[in-house]
Design a protein around this motif. Structure first.
Motif, PDB file in Angstrom:
ATOM      1  N   MET A   1       0.839  -1.197   0.000  1.00 27.86           N
ATOM      2  CA  MET A   1       0.000   0.000   0.000  1.00 27.86           C
ATOM      3  C   MET A   1       0.875   1.248   0.000  1.00 27.86           C
ATOM      4  O   MET A   1       1.773   1.409   0.817  1.00 27.86           O
ATOM      5  CB  MET A   1      -0.914   0.012   1.228  1.00 27.86           C
ATOM      6  CG  MET A   1      -1.809   1.215   1.321  1.00 27.86           C
ATOM      7  SD  MET A   1      -2.833   1.169   2.812  1.00 27.86           S
ATOM      8  CE  MET A   1      -3.725   2.708   2.634  1.00 27.86           C
ATOM      9  N   VAL A   2       0.613   2.160  -0.946  1.00 23.17           N
ATOM     10  CA  VAL A   2       1.379   3.402  -1.044  1.00 23.17           C
ATOM     11  C   VAL A   2       0.782   4.427  -0.086  1.00 23.17           C
ATOM     12  O   VAL A   2      -0.436   4.636  -0.042  1.00 23.17           O
ATOM     13  CB  VAL A   2       1.354   3.948  -2.482  1.00 23.17           C
ATOM     14  CG1 VAL A   2       2.069   5.294  -2.552  1.00 23.17           C
ATOM     15  CG2 VAL A   2       2.008   2.952  -3.437  1.00 23.17           C
ATOM     16  N   LEU A   3       1.654   5.112   0.678  1.00 22.43           N
ATOM     17  CA  LEU A   3       1.224   6.150   1.605  1.00 22.43           C
ATOM     18  C   LEU A   3       1.975   7.437   1.302  1.00 22.43           C
ATOM     19  O   LEU A   3       3.165   7.417   0.939  1.00 22.43           O
ATOM     20  CB  LEU A   3       1.477   5.726   3.044  1.00 22.43           C
ATOM     21  CG  LEU A   3       0.684   4.520   3.567  1.00 22.43           C
ATOM     22  CD1 LEU A   3       1.151   4.147   4.957  1.00 22.43           C
ATOM     23  CD2 LEU A   3      -0.810   4.824   3.562  1.00 22.43           C
ATOM     24  N   LEU A   4       1.294   8.560   1.466  1.00 22.56           N
ATOM     25  CA  LEU A   4       1.876   9.888   1.284  1.00 22.56           C
ATOM     26  C   LEU A   4       1.478  10.732   2.485  1.00 22.56           C
ATOM     27  O   LEU A   4       0.289  10.843   2.814  1.00 22.56           O
ATOM     28  CB  LEU A   4       1.349  10.524  -0.010  1.00 22.56           C
ATOM     29  CG  LEU A   4       1.806  11.951  -0.328  1.00 22.56           C
ATOM     30  CD1 LEU A   4       3.318  12.002  -0.567  1.00 22.56           C
ATOM     31  CD2 LEU A   4       1.062  12.478  -1.557  1.00 22.56           C
ATOM     32  N   PRO A  25       7.262   1.072  -5.352  1.00 20.28           N
ATOM     33  CA  PRO A  25       8.181   0.094  -5.949  1.00 20.28           C
ATOM     34  C   PRO A  25       9.620   0.579  -5.769  1.00 20.28           C
ATOM     35  O   PRO A  25       9.905   1.764  -5.970  1.00 20.28           O
ATOM     36  CB  PRO A  25       7.789   0.085  -7.427  1.00 20.28           C
ATOM     37  CG  PRO A  25       6.381   0.608  -7.455  1.00 20.28           C
ATOM     38  CD  PRO A  25       6.298   1.597  -6.338  1.00 20.28           C
ATOM     39  N   PRO A  26      10.543  -0.282  -5.346  1.00 19.01           N
ATOM     40  CA  PRO A  26      11.921   0.142  -5.123  1.00 19.01           C
ATOM     41  C   PRO A  26      12.597   0.618  -6.415  1.00 19.01           C
ATOM     42  O   PRO A  26      12.334   0.109  -7.505  1.00 19.01           O
ATOM     43  CB  PRO A  26      12.611  -1.121  -4.589  1.00 19.01           C
ATOM     44  CG  PRO A  26      11.496  -1.978  -4.076  1.00 19.01           C
ATOM     45  CD  PRO A  26      10.328  -1.697  -4.963  1.00 19.01           C
ATOM     46  N   ARG A  51      13.222   9.320  -7.580  1.00 16.62           N
ATOM     47  CA  ARG A  51      13.501   7.885  -7.625  1.00 16.62           C
ATOM     48  C   ARG A  51      13.410   7.334  -6.208  1.00 16.62           C
ATOM     49  O   ARG A  51      14.093   7.818  -5.299  1.00 16.62           O
ATOM     50  CB  ARG A  51      14.882   7.594  -8.214  1.00 16.62           C
ATOM     51  CG  ARG A  51      15.182   6.089  -8.338  1.00 16.62           C
ATOM     52  CD  ARG A  51      16.549   5.838  -8.935  1.00 16.62           C
ATOM     53  NE  ARG A  51      16.601   6.264 -10.317  1.00 16.62           N
ATOM     54  CZ  ARG A  51      16.170   5.536 -11.356  1.00 16.62           C
ATOM     55  NH1 ARG A  51      15.629   4.328 -11.139  1.00 16.62           N
ATOM     56  NH2 ARG A  51      16.266   5.998 -12.577  1.00 16.62           N
ATOM     57  N   SER A  52      12.549   6.352  -6.009  1.00 20.12           N
ATOM     58  CA  SER A  52      12.418   5.740  -4.688  1.00 20.12           C
ATOM     59  C   SER A  52      13.692   4.977  -4.336  1.00 20.12           C
ATOM     60  O   SER A  52      14.440   4.540  -5.212  1.00 20.12           O
ATOM     61  CB  SER A  52      11.217   4.802  -4.662  1.00 20.12           C
ATOM     62  OG  SER A  52      11.372   3.778  -5.634  1.00 20.12           O
ATOM     63  N   VAL A 107       0.634  11.243  -5.345  1.00 25.46           N
ATOM     64  CA  VAL A 107       1.780  10.479  -5.808  1.00 25.46           C
ATOM     65  C   VAL A 107       1.331   9.478  -6.869  1.00 25.46           C
ATOM     66  O   VAL A 107       0.277   8.842  -6.741  1.00 25.46           O
ATOM     67  CB  VAL A 107       2.495   9.760  -4.638  1.00 25.46           C
ATOM     68  CG1 VAL A 107       1.593   8.769  -3.935  1.00 25.46           C
ATOM     69  CG2 VAL A 107       3.771   9.076  -5.123  1.00 25.46           C
ATOM     70  N   TYR A 108       2.134   9.382  -7.934  1.00 21.17           N
ATOM     71  CA  TYR A 108       1.893   8.458  -9.043  1.00 21.17           C
ATOM     72  C   TYR A 108       3.127   7.577  -9.185  1.00 21.17           C
ATOM     73  O   TYR A 108       4.263   8.083  -9.178  1.00 21.17           O
ATOM     74  CB  TYR A 108       1.648   9.208 -10.356  1.00 21.17           C
ATOM     75  CG  TYR A 108       0.426  10.110 -10.314  1.00 21.17           C
ATOM     76  CD1 TYR A 108      -0.799   9.676 -10.797  1.00 21.17           C
ATOM     77  CD2 TYR A 108       0.512  11.405  -9.791  1.00 21.17           C
ATOM     78  CE1 TYR A 108      -1.919  10.493 -10.760  1.00 21.17           C
ATOM     79  CE2 TYR A 108      -0.601  12.230  -9.747  1.00 21.17           C
ATOM     80  CZ  TYR A 108      -1.810  11.764 -10.223  1.00 21.17           C
ATOM     81  OH  TYR A 108      -2.921  12.580 -10.179  1.00 21.17           O
ATOM     82  N   CYS A 109       2.920   6.284  -9.317  1.00 25.22           N
ATOM     83  CA  CYS A 109       4.040   5.346  -9.391  1.00 25.22           C
ATOM     84  C   CYS A 109       4.566   5.212 -10.817  1.00 25.22           C
ATOM     85  O   CYS A 109       4.867   4.111 -11.296  1.00 25.22           O
ATOM     86  CB  CYS A 109       3.624   3.978  -8.838  1.00 25.22           C
ATOM     87  SG  CYS A 109       3.332   4.001  -7.068  1.00 25.22           S
ATOM     88  N   HIS A 110       4.656   6.347 -11.502  1.00 29.91           N
ATOM     89  CA  HIS A 110       5.217   6.383 -12.840  1.00 29.91           C
ATOM     90  C   HIS A 110       5.585   7.827 -13.151  1.00 29.91           C
ATOM     91  O   HIS A 110       5.336   8.734 -12.351  1.00 29.91           O
ATOM     92  CB  HIS A 110       4.220   5.842 -13.878  1.00 29.91           C
ATOM     93  CG  HIS A 110       2.933   6.596 -13.919  1.00 29.91           C
ATOM     94  ND1 HIS A 110       1.884   6.319 -13.074  1.00 29.91           N
ATOM     95  CD2 HIS A 110       2.517   7.641 -14.688  1.00 29.91           C
ATOM     96  CE1 HIS A 110       0.880   7.140 -13.316  1.00 29.91           C
ATOM     97  NE2 HIS A 110       1.236   7.959 -14.287  1.00 29.91           N
TER      98      HIS A 110
END
Length: 419
Positions: A1-4, A25-26, A51-52, A107-110
Motif C-alpha cells: 500500500m502506497v502512503l503519502l 516500488p523500489p 527515484r524511490s 503520488v503516481y508510481c510512474h
C-alpha cells in the motif's frame, strides 16, 4: 500500500513541512504532484519526479528531484513551483482570516507528464496553509483618512508596530501583515490608492496621509512607543523611504526592490518632490507579450533629477534594502547603491544593502510561489518580475528571517515615549 504524508498537516504559510512517501516500488521513478484552487477558482499546480530508494521510500528532505519543475533536494520545491493554469495570474491570499489554502499532494508510481492526469493517484493528502496564527485579531481600519487592516498578536503587548506597504497594483493586501502578526508584530496593512474612498492612482502622494497612519498605529494601546517600522515592496518601498526621510516617528525601514526617487509627485506640507517621468524607450517587450519595466525611470544621479531624490540621509532610523539582483522591474541594486552613497556622503552610516543573486522583484514570505511575471490590474499587459525559481525562493526564506530580525532589533518595545 502506497502512503503519502505531510507533517504537520496544518501550518502557517511561511513554515516548512515534511513530505514523505513509502510503499513504492523500489528504485522506480515516481511523480509527486501539488495543486490548489484559489479564492477566484483558479488552479495552480506543480510536479516533480523522484527515484524511490531500495526500501520504496521518498523523503523530500533528502531525495533529489530528477526532473519536472525543478531539480535537486528542495523540500518545499513543490510549493515554490506552483503556477496557474491561466497565464499571468499570481497566487495571493485575500481572505486571511476565514480559510486557509488547501494544497493537495498526489503520488503516481510512474512518470506522469500530464498537467491534469487522467488516472487516479496511488495516494494523496492535503495540507492546510493558514496566513494567520490562532488568536491573531484583525481590525478593519477606517480612522480619519486612514484605510487598512490592523493585525494584532494575542495578548496585551506591547507589540512592535509595523506599517506594511505593497506596490503598484493597489487595493488592500493583507497576507504579509497577517504573517507578521503571527510572528509577534502589530502590523498595519495600509492601503494608499485604489481602495474605498482613496485616490484611484498613486500619481500624487500626500505624506500627511502616511503620517496619520503612523499616529494611528503608534497610539494604539497594544503598540509599543518610540517609533514604528516600515516594510515596503516596489512602489511601497519608495513610499517607505519617503516616510522615513520626512517623518521622525519612523524607527526602522525596509525597502524591497523599490526606487529611491519619487516616481510620482510627492508632497509634505511645503515640501514638493516632482515625479520622474517613465521613459517608454526603456520598456522592452518580450516574446510572450509581457514587458520588462527595467530602467523605466530616469537616472536619479542625473543633475536634472536631483529634485526627485528622496533624502534618506534625514531618516532617524536605519534603512535596509533587500534586493533581487535579477529584478526586471527596476534597477534596484543600482538605486540602492545610489541611496547608500548619498547617505554616507551626509554622514549617515546605518544604510544596509542585502543583494540576492538570481532573485527577482517579488520577494515575499517563505514558501510563496515563484512569480516571474503577472498582470496587475493597474497595467494593461503582463510585466516581467524576473528571477530564477530556486535562487529566488531561497532568497525569500533568508529575507523573511532578516526582515523580522531587523525590525525586532531596531523598533523600541516599551509603553513609554507616547507620540
Amino acid at each position: 500500500m502506497v502512503l503519502l504524508t505531510i507533517s504537520p498537516e496544518v501550518a502557517l504559510a511561511d513554515e516548512q513541512v515534511k513530505i514523505r512517501a513509502w510503499g513504492l516500488p523500489p528504485q522506480q521513478i515516481i511523480t509527486i504532484r501539488a495543486w490548489l484552487k484559489d479564492e477566484r477558482g483558479k488552479f495552480f499546480y506543480s510536479r516533480a519526479f523522484y527515484r524511490s530508494d531500495e526500501e520504496g521510500k521518498v523523503d523530500l528532505d533528502h531525495t533529489p528531484a530528477t526532473g519536472g519543475d525543478f531539480h535537486g533536494v528542495h523540500p518545499m520545491g513543490l510549493f515554490w513551483a506552483l503556477r496557474c493554469t491561466t497565464p499571468f495570474f499570481r497566487l495571493i491570499k485575500r481572505d486571511v482570516m476565514e480559510s486557509p489554502f488547501e494544497i493537495h499532494l498526489e503520488v503516481y508510481c510512474h512518470l506522469e507528464m500530464n498537467v491534469m492526469p487522467e488516472c487516479s493517484p496511488e495516494a494523496s493528502t492535503c495540507l492546510r496553509r493558514w496566513y494567520v496564527a490562532p488568536g491573531v485579531q484583525r481590525v478593519q481600519v477606517r480612522k480619519g483618512r486612514v484605510r487598512g487592516a490592523l493585525f494584532l498578536p494575542p495578548g496585551d503587548g506591547p507589540f512592535r508596530g509595523v506599517i506594511d506597504l505593497f506596490g503598484g497594483f493597489g487595493g488592500l493586501v493583507e497576507f504579509r501583515s497577517s504573517l507578521l502578526a503571527s510572528r509577534g508584530f502589530a502590523a498595519l496593512a495600509l492601503a494608499y490608492f485604489a481602495y474605498e474612498d482613496l485616490p484611484e492612482t498613486y500619481n500624487s502622494l500626500d505624506l500627511t496621509y502616511f503620517e496619520e497612519a503612523i499616529h494611528f498605529l503608534s497610539n494604539h494601546p497594544k503598540v509599543s512607543r518610540g517609533g514604528v517600522g516600515l516594510l515596503g515592496l516596489s512602489k511601497g518601498g519608495e513610499v517607505a523611504l519617503a516616510m522615513a526621510s520626512y517623518l521622525p516617528q519612523v524607527a526602522a525601514t525596509i525597502c524591497i526592490n523599490g526606487t529611491v526617487a519619487a516616481s510620482g509627485n510627492t508632497n509634505y506640507g511645503d515640501i514638493f518632490l516632482p515625479g520622474i517621468s517613465p521613459m517608454s524607450e526603456r520598456i522592452l517587450f518580450a516574446h510572450n507579450g509581457s514587458y520588462y519595466a527595467f530602467y523605466t525611470y530616469g537616472d536619479p544621479t542625473n543633475p536634472e533629477n536631483e529634485a526627485n531624490m528622496l533624502p534618506i540621509e534625514k531618516a532617524t532610523g536605519p534603512v535596509l534594502f533587500l534586493i533581487g539582483e535579477k529584478d526586471k522591474n527596476y534597477a534596484s541594486l543600482y538605486f540602492a547603491k545610489i541611496a547608500a552613497a548619498r547617505a554616507e556622503k551626509h554622514g549617515k552610516k546605518d544604510v544596509y544593502i542585502e543583494c540576492y543573486p538570481g532573485a527577482g522583484h517579488l520577494l515575499e514570505p517563505p514558501c510563496s510561489p515563484f512569480c516571474p511575471e503577472f498582470r496587475a490590474a493597474s497595467v494593461a499587459i503582463p510585466v516581467m518580475r524576473g528571477g530564477e525559481l530556486i535562487a529566488h525562493c531561497q532568497a525569500q526564506e533568508i529575507c523573511w528571517a532578516k526582515t523580522q530580525d531587523f525590525l525586532r532589533d531596531n523598533i523600541p518595545c516599551s509603553r513609554e515615549n507616547k507620540l
